[in-house]
Write an enzyme that holds these catalytic residues in place. Structure first.
Site, PDB file in Angstrom:
ATOM      1  N   ASN A  92      58.717 -21.122 -44.927  1.00 22.23           N
ATOM      2  CA  ASN A  92      57.593 -20.247 -44.604  1.00 22.23           C
ATOM      3  C   ASN A  92      57.066 -20.624 -43.223  1.00 22.23           C
ATOM      4  O   ASN A  92      56.746 -21.791 -42.978  1.00 22.23           O
ATOM      5  CB  ASN A  92      56.495 -20.396 -45.661  1.00 22.23           C
ATOM      6  CG  ASN A  92      56.888 -19.773 -46.985  1.00 22.23           C
ATOM      7  OD1 ASN A  92      57.557 -18.746 -47.011  1.00 22.23           O
ATOM      8  ND2 ASN A  92      56.488 -20.391 -48.084  1.00 22.23           N
ATOM      9  N   HIS A 105      58.593 -27.513 -43.548  1.00 18.08           N
ATOM     10  CA  HIS A 105      59.288 -27.930 -44.767  1.00 18.08           C
ATOM     11  C   HIS A 105      60.216 -26.826 -45.229  1.00 18.08           C
ATOM     12  O   HIS A 105      59.869 -25.640 -45.148  1.00 18.08           O
ATOM     13  CB  HIS A 105      58.295 -28.294 -45.882  1.00 18.08           C
ATOM     14  CG  HIS A 105      57.232 -27.275 -46.106  1.00 18.08           C
ATOM     15  ND1 HIS A 105      56.134 -27.163 -45.271  1.00 18.08           N
ATOM     16  CD2 HIS A 105      57.099 -26.310 -47.045  1.00 18.08           C
ATOM     17  CE1 HIS A 105      55.364 -26.176 -45.708  1.00 18.08           C
ATOM     18  NE2 HIS A 105      55.926 -25.639 -46.774  1.00 18.08           N
ATOM     19  N   HIS A 107      62.078 -25.366 -48.554  1.00 17.53           N
ATOM     20  CA  HIS A 107      62.078 -25.413 -50.023  1.00 17.53           C
ATOM     21  C   HIS A 107      63.513 -25.229 -50.517  1.00 17.53           C
ATOM     22  O   HIS A 107      64.133 -24.205 -50.211  1.00 17.53           O
ATOM     23  CB  HIS A 107      61.275 -24.247 -50.609  1.00 17.53           C
ATOM     24  CG  HIS A 107      59.818 -24.218 -50.272  1.00 17.53           C
ATOM     25  ND1 HIS A 107      58.841 -24.507 -51.191  1.00 17.53           N
ATOM     26  CD2 HIS A 107      59.168 -23.886 -49.131  1.00 17.53           C
ATOM     27  CE1 HIS A 107      57.634 -24.349 -50.630  1.00 17.53           C
ATOM     28  NE2 HIS A 107      57.805 -23.978 -49.378  1.00 17.53           N
TER      29      HIS A 107
HETATM   30  P1  AMP Z   1      54.247 -23.578 -48.325  1.00 16.90           P
HETATM   31  O1  AMP Z   1      53.437 -22.599 -49.151  1.00 16.90           O
HETATM   32  O2  AMP Z   1      55.571 -23.049 -47.881  1.00 16.90           O
HETATM   33  O3  AMP Z   1      53.436 -24.193 -47.210  1.00 16.90           O
HETATM   34  O4  AMP Z   1      54.631 -24.734 -49.335  1.00 16.90           O
HETATM   35  C1  AMP Z   1      53.849 -25.842 -49.567  1.00 16.90           C
HETATM   36  C2  AMP Z   1      54.369 -26.470 -50.833  1.00 16.90           C
HETATM   37  O5  AMP Z   1      53.885 -27.797 -50.897  1.00 16.90           O
HETATM   38  C3  AMP Z   1      53.925 -25.766 -52.131  1.00 16.90           C
HETATM   39  O6  AMP Z   1      55.073 -25.333 -52.844  1.00 16.90           O
HETATM   40  C4  AMP Z   1      53.143 -26.851 -52.868  1.00 16.90           C
HETATM   41  O7  AMP Z   1      53.342 -26.812 -54.259  1.00 16.90           O
HETATM   42  C5  AMP Z   1      53.698 -28.126 -52.246  1.00 16.90           C
HETATM   43  N1  AMP Z   1      52.813 -29.280 -52.291  1.00 16.90           N
HETATM   44  C6  AMP Z   1      51.499 -29.334 -51.948  1.00 16.90           C
HETATM   45  N2  AMP Z   1      51.035 -30.581 -52.085  1.00 16.90           N
HETATM   46  C7  AMP Z   1      52.060 -31.345 -52.532  1.00 16.90           C
HETATM   47  C8  AMP Z   1      52.202 -32.736 -52.866  1.00 16.90           C
HETATM   48  N3  AMP Z   1      51.183 -33.591 -52.784  1.00 16.90           N
HETATM   49  N4  AMP Z   1      53.413 -33.159 -53.289  1.00 16.90           N
HETATM   50  C9  AMP Z   1      54.448 -32.292 -53.393  1.00 16.90           C
HETATM   51  N5  AMP Z   1      54.377 -30.993 -53.070  1.00 16.90           N
HETATM   52  C10 AMP Z   1      53.202 -30.510 -52.659  1.00 16.90           C
END
Ligand code: AMP
Length: 119
Positions: A92, A105, A107
């Protein structure tokens, strides 16, 4: 403010816990805390890049890093047993498409029916 004062910056520095599944000198992979599928793993660079818009076309280092993230994603997906069923890689780029953590990041999502287009 520390430019990398994001949740993922804190995970990289060990200030927040994570379920790590792979790491090397360039990237870290760990389980998403709110899994959207049986396998949901995030691959992040150690270097703070906000998203792909932060990758400079003349930076061989950044472009190699993006390639490395993809190669690591495929290896992690294999280790997670997704070689036969396949996996989806999602990046994203920007709040407008749902980016919530402003440290790049990828996914890795798999382990359930992700046929595309849906429906
Ligand atoms: P995005 O919406 O592409 O920015 O994805 C962010 C992702 O980070 C989401 O899928 C969240 O569930 C994940 N996320 C947020 N905080 C944590 C955390 N502490 N550990 C692991 N994943 C996380």
């Amino acid at each position: 403010m520390d430019k990398n004062d994001t949740i993922f910056g804190k995970i990289l520095r060990g200030e927040l816990p994570s379920e790590r599944v792979y790491e090397d000198d360039k990237v870290l992979a760990f389980k998403d805390i709110n899994a959207a599928a049986p396998v949901h793993i995030l691959v992040i660079p150690r270097k703070h890049l906000v998203n792909l818009f932060d990758v400079e076309m003349d930076s061989e280092e950044d472009k190699a890093l993006v390639g490395h993230i993809m190669a690591v994603a495929a290896q992690v997906a294999k280790e997670q047993g997704l070689e036969e069923s396949g996996f989806r890689l999602v990046l994203n780029n920007g709040a407008g498409v749902g980016q919530t953590v402003f440290h790049m990041h990828a996914h890795i999502i798999g382990g359930r029916d992700l046929s595309w287009p849906p429906g």
